[in-house]
Design a protein around this motif. Structure first.
Motif, mmCIF file in Angstrom:
data_model
loop_
_atom_site.group_PDB
_atom_site.id
_atom_site.type_symbol
_atom_site.label_atom_id
_atom_site.label_comp_id
_atom_site.label_asym_id
_atom_site.label_seq_id
_atom_site.Cartn_x
_atom_site.Cartn_y
_atom_site.Cartn_z
ATOM 1 N N ALA A 222 27.580 33.830 34.264
ATOM 2 C CA ALA A 222 27.658 34.506 35.566
ATOM 3 C C ALA A 222 29.052 34.504 36.198
ATOM 4 O O ALA A 222 29.219 34.892 37.339
ATOM 5 C CB ALA A 222 26.636 33.938 36.547
ATOM 6 N N THR A 223 30.077 34.102 35.439
ATOM 7 C CA THR A 223 31.445 34.190 35.948
ATOM 8 C C THR A 223 31.851 35.662 36.009
ATOM 9 O O THR A 223 31.416 36.458 35.165
ATOM 10 C CB THR A 223 32.415 33.450 34.986
ATOM 11 O OG1 THR A 223 31.943 32.121 34.820
ATOM 12 C CG2 THR A 223 33.840 33.442 35.507
ATOM 13 N N LYS A 224 32.685 36.029 36.979
ATOM 14 C CA LYS A 224 33.125 37.415 37.071
ATOM 15 C C LYS A 224 33.983 37.761 35.853
ATOM 16 O O LYS A 224 34.938 37.061 35.531
ATOM 17 C CB LYS A 224 33.931 37.621 38.352
ATOM 18 C CG LYS A 224 34.236 39.079 38.594
ATOM 19 C CD LYS A 224 34.652 39.343 40.035
ATOM 20 C CE LYS A 224 35.217 40.748 40.195
ATOM 21 N NZ LYS A 224 34.439 41.804 39.524
ATOM 22 N N LEU A 225 33.634 38.855 35.173
ATOM 23 C CA LEU A 225 34.354 39.230 33.949
ATOM 24 C C LEU A 225 35.692 39.878 34.290
ATOM 25 O O LEU A 225 35.842 40.502 35.339
ATOM 26 C CB LEU A 225 33.509 40.203 33.127
ATOM 27 C CG LEU A 225 32.199 39.634 32.587
ATOM 28 C CD1 LEU A 225 31.338 40.739 32.001
ATOM 29 C CD2 LEU A 225 32.470 38.570 31.534
ATOM 30 N N LEU A 226 36.654 39.730 33.396
ATOM 31 C CA LEU A 226 37.976 40.319 33.592
ATOM 32 C C LEU A 226 38.252 41.335 32.500
ATOM 33 O O LEU A 226 37.757 41.211 31.382
ATOM 34 C CB LEU A 226 39.053 39.234 33.501
ATOM 35 C CG LEU A 226 39.069 38.136 34.554
ATOM 36 C CD1 LEU A 226 40.213 37.179 34.258
ATOM 37 C CD2 LEU A 226 39.216 38.746 35.947
ATOM 38 N N VAL A 227 39.078 42.342 32.834
ATOM 39 C CA VAL A 227 39.516 43.298 31.818
ATOM 40 C C VAL A 227 40.858 42.809 31.288
ATOM 41 O O VAL A 227 41.768 42.541 32.057
ATOM 42 C CB VAL A 227 39.650 44.705 32.411
ATOM 43 C CG1 VAL A 227 40.171 45.675 31.354
ATOM 44 C CG2 VAL A 227 38.315 45.183 32.958
ATOM 45 N N GLU A 228 40.935 42.642 29.956
ATOM 46 C CA GLU A 228 42.213 42.249 29.360
ATOM 47 C C GLU A 228 42.547 43.281 28.291
ATOM 48 O O GLU A 228 41.885 43.332 27.264
ATOM 49 C CB GLU A 228 42.123 40.850 28.747
ATOM 50 C CG GLU A 228 43.488 40.310 28.356
ATOM 51 C CD GLU A 228 43.406 38.998 27.575
ATOM 52 O OE1 GLU A 228 43.289 37.951 28.210
ATOM 53 O OE2 GLU A 228 43.465 39.045 26.331
ATOM 54 N N GLY A 229 43.564 44.111 28.560
ATOM 55 C CA GLY A 229 43.874 45.201 27.630
ATOM 56 C C GLY A 229 42.652 46.086 27.522
ATOM 57 O O GLY A 229 42.036 46.437 28.535
ATOM 58 N N PRO A 230 42.247 46.417 26.297
ATOM 59 C CA PRO A 230 41.073 47.281 26.154
ATOM 60 C C PRO A 230 39.758 46.509 26.256
ATOM 61 O O PRO A 230 38.685 47.100 26.197
ATOM 62 C CB PRO A 230 41.252 47.848 24.743
ATOM 63 C CG PRO A 230 42.056 46.838 24.015
ATOM 64 C CD PRO A 230 42.918 46.135 25.024
ATOM 65 N N GLU A 231 39.832 45.203 26.372
ATOM 66 C CA GLU A 231 38.631 44.373 26.241
ATOM 67 C C GLU A 231 38.122 43.833 27.570
ATOM 68 O O GLU A 231 38.858 43.747 28.544
ATOM 69 C CB GLU A 231 38.929 43.173 25.331
ATOM 70 C CG GLU A 231 39.536 43.525 23.990
ATOM 71 C CD GLU A 231 38.519 44.038 22.992
ATOM 72 O OE1 GLU A 231 37.313 44.037 23.326
ATOM 73 O OE2 GLU A 231 38.938 44.433 21.887
ATOM 74 N N LEU A 232 36.861 43.421 27.531
ATOM 75 C CA LEU A 232 36.255 42.749 28.660
ATOM 76 C C LEU A 232 36.060 41.297 28.245
ATOM 77 O O LEU A 232 35.565 41.026 27.160
ATOM 78 C CB LEU A 232 34.903 43.396 28.931
ATOM 79 C CG LEU A 232 34.258 43.189 30.287
ATOM 80 C CD1 LEU A 232 35.172 43.687 31.395
ATOM 81 C CD2 LEU A 232 32.926 43.927 30.335
ATOM 82 N N MET A 233 36.482 40.352 29.095
ATOM 83 C CA MET A 233 36.348 38.962 28.681
ATOM 84 C C MET A 233 35.795 38.070 29.787
ATOM 85 O O MET A 233 35.929 38.364 30.971
ATOM 86 C CB MET A 233 37.689 38.417 28.212
ATOM 87 C CG MET A 233 38.727 38.287 29.310
ATOM 88 S SD MET A 233 40.210 37.457 28.724
ATOM 89 C CE MET A 233 39.709 35.757 28.762
ATOM 90 N N CYS A 234 35.173 36.987 29.353
ATOM 91 C CA CYS A 234 34.709 35.979 30.295
ATOM 92 C C CYS A 234 35.825 34.938 30.391
ATOM 93 O O CYS A 234 36.176 34.324 29.398
ATOM 94 C CB CYS A 234 33.420 35.342 29.778
ATOM 95 S SG CYS A 234 32.934 33.926 30.774
ATOM 96 N N PRO A 235 36.401 34.753 31.594
ATOM 97 C CA PRO A 235 37.550 33.859 31.705
ATOM 98 C C PRO A 235 37.163 32.376 31.774
ATOM 99 O O PRO A 235 38.031 31.517 31.820
ATOM 100 C CB PRO A 235 38.195 34.304 33.018
ATOM 101 C CG PRO A 235 37.083 34.854 33.827
ATOM 102 C CD PRO A 235 36.044 35.383 32.874
#
Ligand SMILES: [Zn+2]
Length: 631
Positions: A365-378
């Motif tokens: 449930a952590t807010k996801l981040l966009v990194e480059g073309p990808e979506l990641m859980c920080p």
């Protein structure tokens, strides 16, 4: 939209083909699909079948050491694009309804022949380039043989799908980037003048002999279509890139009697997969976890293409979803091309569409981040990411039978978080896992214990550091101990041959981040140090059971990969390879009692790097003259 092909001048058509040819071969960035490219070629062939560009395009130039004449010509094949075209061809040459045909996968790579230890490309069909210097990278697969190049073969050089997935993300081109697709990687590597960098990185190519996978089908069965669909399905499941199926008359004497046109033998045809498209609707979009990122998957109304039912499609990454504005409820055109992975060709907004955004990680449930073309859980503590990383680490350290479902159970009920936790599990704890009985928990326990004795480079590879695969790790640890590497700064690491500035920086930072877990792991493991072990850590291997090749063949292969063959199972043995793991040879029983790691022959062959296989069959470049009289 480009103007219709028929209206294009031949001059324009030729320059268009040349343009896409450069994009494909030189820039490794194709702009059109294979099907579209083929339609350009077909248009040119219909206008001028002898146009020199056709010959050039159909046999791309590979930089080789010298020219080799083939014993018999290696012609390209005539093509069929539909079941109807295929049937028309088969009916023309069949002498009756029972005329047997052979179906073989049409591999998507570079045609090559291996004769008298010389590896050569198809070239113009009559003469190819000598690429024997690539033999150290080649693993040969024939119907009854798998291993280093030996004997004669005629087939296709490809990168197996599993190799591309497991090895190639860590294999970088000169520009420091990984290869985008299997075919470009094969062409790129075979075209290299110097392959030492590829050997160092553990690149592996496979020469798959045309006779490795073969099915027989009669004209009557071909008409019925269900047997044909069965063959397509069977071949599609094979681990090679392919773009069609070759159908040939089984009676080779009859086939030869038909002769050939300038380009094609008459008795064979290639059925191309391309053009196999279907329309469907996106039902919903799932997110699947990798080691670092979340990948969107479209769950679609099931469609059947070429005999295979497609229910899910990868949408590659977050950016692909956004830039193509793909939403739930949209109508899509799906294509299952030669590489077997189905993909979306086009997308049209549906009436009740809704976006597939997810704001928060489905696991933590952590807010996801966009990194480059990808979506990641920080979240570094994200349970799902931890499971994916743990799974990758378990694979690298070589606990083959510990799969994702069991790792999940271990994490949920036994609180396993990292590799170290797995090593500290007791037999009794494993037995409490759902589905485990006393025998299976003992086997898994023994396998985990056996994996404690591992080489330092396997540990380094298991840390999931970008660009640090098994072979790079091995070459570094032959020169420096793990502790020495950990004390180096990025500048020092960069000076190690084959590392380069980007890998050095990544390696330095990750070794620092992971310092605690490396300490815990080295304490839990019985590490075999590579440095000072005469270039090779001494690990012993023993074989049991009847194998397809003589025992000495596998022992030689083992030695070439840094193992020391042993005749019997003793406490100090590191690995037992069994022809049949369900067998009950005394060696197997003893290994199980002593907790010695056991693999089947197939499993072991998969673990081998192709770096140091015996080269006794390869001839030197200056030796080609003496080969000619044989042709
Ligand atoms: Zn998360």
């Amino acid at each position: 939209m480009p103007s219709p092909l028929e209206e294009m001048t031949t001059e324009k058509l030729v320059s268009l083909i040349e343009f896409h040819n450069r994009k494909y071969w030189d820039d490794a960035a194709p702009e059109i699909s294979d099907e579209e490219y083929d339609s350009l070629l077909r248009e040119l062939a219909s206008r001028d079948p002898r146009h020199p560009l056709l010959e050039k395009v159909l046999s791309p130039k590979i930089t080789g050491a010298s020219t080799v004449r083939h014993a018999s010509p290696m012609l390209s094949l005539d093509k069929a694009y539909s079941h109807g075209e295929l049937l028309e061809w088969a009916a023309k040459f069949a002498r009756d309804e029972n005329e047997p045909f052979l179906a073989q996968p049409k591999y998507d790579g570079i045609s090559a022949s291996l004769a008298d230890g010389v590896l050569a490309t198809r070239g113009d069909g009559f003469e190819g380039e000598d690429i024997s210097d690539k033999l150290p990278l080649i693993n040969l697969e024939k119907a009854t043989y798998k291993g280093p190049p030996a004997g004669d073969a005629r087939g296709e050089i490809v990168i197996r799908n599993d190799d591309f997935k497991n090895l190639y993300p860590n294999i970088l081109k000169k520009d420091g980037k990984p290869y985008k697709n299997q075919r470009n990687a094969v062409a790129g590597i075979v075209g290299l003048k110097d392959i030492s960098g590829m050997i160092l990185q553990g690149a592996r190519l496979t020469l798959v002999d045309y006779g490795t996978h073969t099915e027989t089908i009669s004209l009557a069965e071909l008409k019925d279509k269900s047997r044909w669909s069965q063959i397509i399905e069977k071949f599609s499941a094979l681990p090679y890139p392919m773009d069609g199926i070759v159908l040939k008359l089984k009676d080779s004497a009859y086939s030869d009697s038909l002769g050939s046109t300038a380009h094609h033998p008459r008795g064979q045809i290639a059925f191309k997969f391309s053009g196999t498209r279907a329309v469907s609707t996106i039902k919903h979009i799932e997110w699947s976890f990798g080691k670092k990122f979340l990948t969107p998957l479209a769950v679609i109304e099931p469609v059947e293409i070429g005999g295979t039912t497609i229910k899910k499609l990868t949408l590659h990454n977050y950016r692909f979803l956004k830039t193509n504005d793909i939403q739930i409820g949209d109508k899509i055109v799906v294509e299952r091309a030669g590489d077997v992975i189905p993909h979306i060709v086009s997308c049209e907004a549906g009436p009740d569409r809704r976006p597939a955004d997810i704001g928060n990680c489905p696991s933590c449930a952590t807010k996801l981040l966009v990194e480059g073309p990808e979506l990641m859980c920080p979240n570094p503590e994200c349970p799902e990411l931890k499971i994916q990383r743990l799974l990758a680490a378990v694979r690298n350290i070589g606990i083959e039978r510990l799969g994702e479902p069991t790792i999940r159970k271990m994490s949920e009920t036994l609180g396993v978080k990292c590799l170290k936790d797995i090593f500290s599990l007791s037999k009794e704890q494993i037995a409490t896992l759902e589905g485990f009985k006393s025998k299976s928990s003992e086997n898994l326990y023994n396998e985990i214990q056996a994996a404690r004795s591992t080489c330092d480079f396997e540990l380094l590879a298991s840390l999931n550091i970008q660009g640090i695969g098994k072979n790079i790790a091995k070459s570094m640890l032959q020169k420096f101990t793990l502790d020495e590497l950990r004390r180096m700064d990025a500048d020092k690491l960069e000076q190690i041959p084959g590392i380069g500035p980007e890998r050095a920086k990544e390696l330095f930072e990750r070794l620092k981040d992971k310092s605690d877990s490396i300490d815990e792991l080295t304490a839990a493991l019985d590490l075999v140090q590579s440095k000072g072990a005469g270039g090779q850590p001494k690990r012993t291997i023993c074989f049991t059971g009847k194998m397809p090749q003589p025992r000495s063949h596998y022992e030689k292969l083992a030695e070439a990969n840094g193992w020391t063959p042993a005749d019997s199972v003793t406490e100090s043995l590191h690995l037992l390879v069994a022809a049949d793991s369900s067998g009950n040879s005394s060696k197997l029983q003893k290994a199980s009692k002593l907790g010695i790691k056991t693999l089947t022959l197939d499993e072991w062959m998969k673990t081998l790097g192709a770096t140091q296989e015996p080269r006794s069959t390869a001839r030197t470049k200056d030796n080609t003259d003496s080969l000619l009289p044989g042709f």
